[in-house]
Design an enzyme around this catalytic site. Structure first.
Site, PDB file in Angstrom:
ATOM      1  N   THR B  26       6.590 -27.441  -4.391  1.00 21.60           N
ATOM      2  CA  THR B  26       7.670 -27.379  -5.339  1.00 21.60           C
ATOM      3  C   THR B  26       7.775 -28.488  -6.217  1.00 21.60           C
ATOM      4  OG1 THR B  26       9.750 -26.238  -6.046  1.00 21.60           O
ATOM      5  CG2 THR B  26       9.521 -27.787  -3.962  1.00 21.60           C
ATOM      6  N   CYS B  32      18.315 -29.388  -7.418  1.00 19.25           N
ATOM      7  CA  CYS B  32      18.037 -28.211  -6.640  1.00 19.25           C
ATOM      8  C   CYS B  32      17.551 -28.728  -5.310  1.00 19.25           C
ATOM      9  CB  CYS B  32      16.816 -27.473  -7.308  1.00 19.25           C
ATOM     10  SG  CYS B  32      17.229 -26.488  -8.742  1.00 19.25           S
ATOM     11  N   HIS B  49      13.553 -22.406  -3.268  1.00 19.52           N
ATOM     12  CA  HIS B  49      13.863 -23.259  -4.061  1.00 19.52           C
ATOM     13  C   HIS B  49      15.123 -22.671  -4.808  1.00 19.52           C
ATOM     14  CE1 HIS B  49      12.676 -25.730  -7.842  1.00 19.52           C
ATOM     15  NE2 HIS B  49      13.875 -25.717  -7.854  1.00 19.52           N
TER      16      HIS B  49
END
Lengths: 205, 162
Positions: B26, B32, B49
């Protein structure tokens, strides 16, 4: 207020036209600041789901981000992204000298904030004067980090209330030097409805 | 056979659960949080995520993978469906930075995500065996399902393995 999901061709054209008024002003002010000719591309404009924004930017490399929050009748953020080299090029134009380092000292950072401030200030002022709505801007913040991560935080900040955003992407050139940078504007669909209402009022629809 | 492991990109509000060998990636986590799941015996692993703490705080509830609570539930559910055992699942977490803030509440945005993830994992009694959270910088995560190693890369704050 109903949430907009798509834009008609007329609405797109109207938004582009209105955007061009602001861009013209922003170009002039940047041009005066660096004392060179500046060209700004016609904006690419899309109404897209907020979580799709990172796919359009994809850039893990560290970049300079100057971020301003939109206040008043509209909610959202304006983000100026510049590669390290383009940021150093701009600083050199303004200060007449630049540190050939990997980082940006305080003076250089304030130049970048000022560039962001002047460009977005003139852009937003032109837009809000023309539309007769109140759009304000916070003071600029700047950050040097992965482009994706900067956008990731903006997405997090907007995502609680927002599904779709108006994503406006513009690129610019100074003299013949193509600036490796973008201006991105994120605004939610409620703000977009206000902007479209104002356009309708002006155009007599 | 190519020995290079397949890299799978996990986007924002996304969840991927796959078998060995694979590396889940990611890119550019800001506020996040990435949560990894792994059952070393069943050789399955996953990465979520997430971007917001809780589904009930949001107006729009269409996508459960956006939220810490519902995305973790989904991740565990997918692992179990693949034959993993709950008491073997280990987790790692990374992200939850606050890179810039215009007002007080912005400072908390990453921290609130991390807190929500920890709370949900504790509620499900899933151990967090490593974490790298907070700070004011972005991270790129690579999670190797074969070894369980999570590589955390940043622009100016070094790279590490957790």
């Amino acid at each position: 207020m109903t949430e907009l999901k798509t834009l008609t061709e007329f609405q797109k054209d109207a938004l582009k036209e209105v955007g061009n008024i602001g861009i013209g002003q922003a170009t002039t002010s940047l041009s005066q600041m660096v004392n060179k000719r500046v060209w700004i591309s016609l904006p690419d404009l899309k109404l897209i789901p907020l979580i799709k924004v990172p796919d359009l930017v994809k850039n893990e490399a560290p970049v300079i981000g100057v971020i301003l929050e939109l206040t008043g009748d509209t909610k959202g953020f304006l983000l100026l992204l510049l590669s390290k080299n383009s940021a150093k090029y701009l600083i050199n134009l303004v200060l007449g000298a630049v540190n050939e380092t990997e980082t940006f000292d305080e003076m250089e950072q304030s130049v970048l904030k000022e560039v962001g401030n002047i460009m977005s200030g003139t852009y937003i002022t032109a837009l809000s004067n023309f539309l007769g709505i109140s759009i304000g801007l916070s003071p600029p913040l700047n950050i040097y980090d992965m482009a994706d991560a900067i956008i990731n935080q903006i997405v997090c900040m907007m995502s609680r209330d927002v599904e779709d955003v108006l994503f406006i992407n513009t690129e610019f050139t100074i003299n013949t030097e193509k600036i490796d940078g973008k201006i991105l504007i994120f605004t939610d669909s409620a703000s977009l409805s206000k902007i479209l209402d104002a356009i309708n009022r002006i155009s007599g629809n | 056979m190519d020995l290079v492991k397949e890299k799978i990109i996990v986007g924002i509000a996304d969840l991927v659960v796959v078998h060995n060998p694979a590396v889940l990636v990611t890119i550019g986590l800001g506020s996040c949080v990435a949560v990894s799941f792994r059952d070393p015996v069943a050789r399955f692993g996953g990465l979520a995520h997430i971007l917001l703490p809780a589904i009930e705080e949001s107006k729009n509830k269409d996508n459960p993978l956006k939220f810490a609570d519902t995305a973790i539930e989904k991740g565990v559910e997918m692992m179990l469906r693949k034959g993993c055992l709950k008491n073997r699942i280990e987790t790692k977490i990374a992200g939850g930075a606050s890179m810039f803030s215009f007002k007080e509440a912005d400072m908390q945005i990453g921290a609130r995500n991390v807190e929500a993830v920890r709370r949900k994992l504790q509620e499900l009694k899933l151990p967090i065996i490593a974490s790298d959270t907070g700070g004011n910088y972005g991270r790129t995560i690579e999670f190797d399902i074969a070894s369980g190693a999570m590589f955390v890369k940043s622009a100016f704050n070094g790279n590490k393995e957790i």
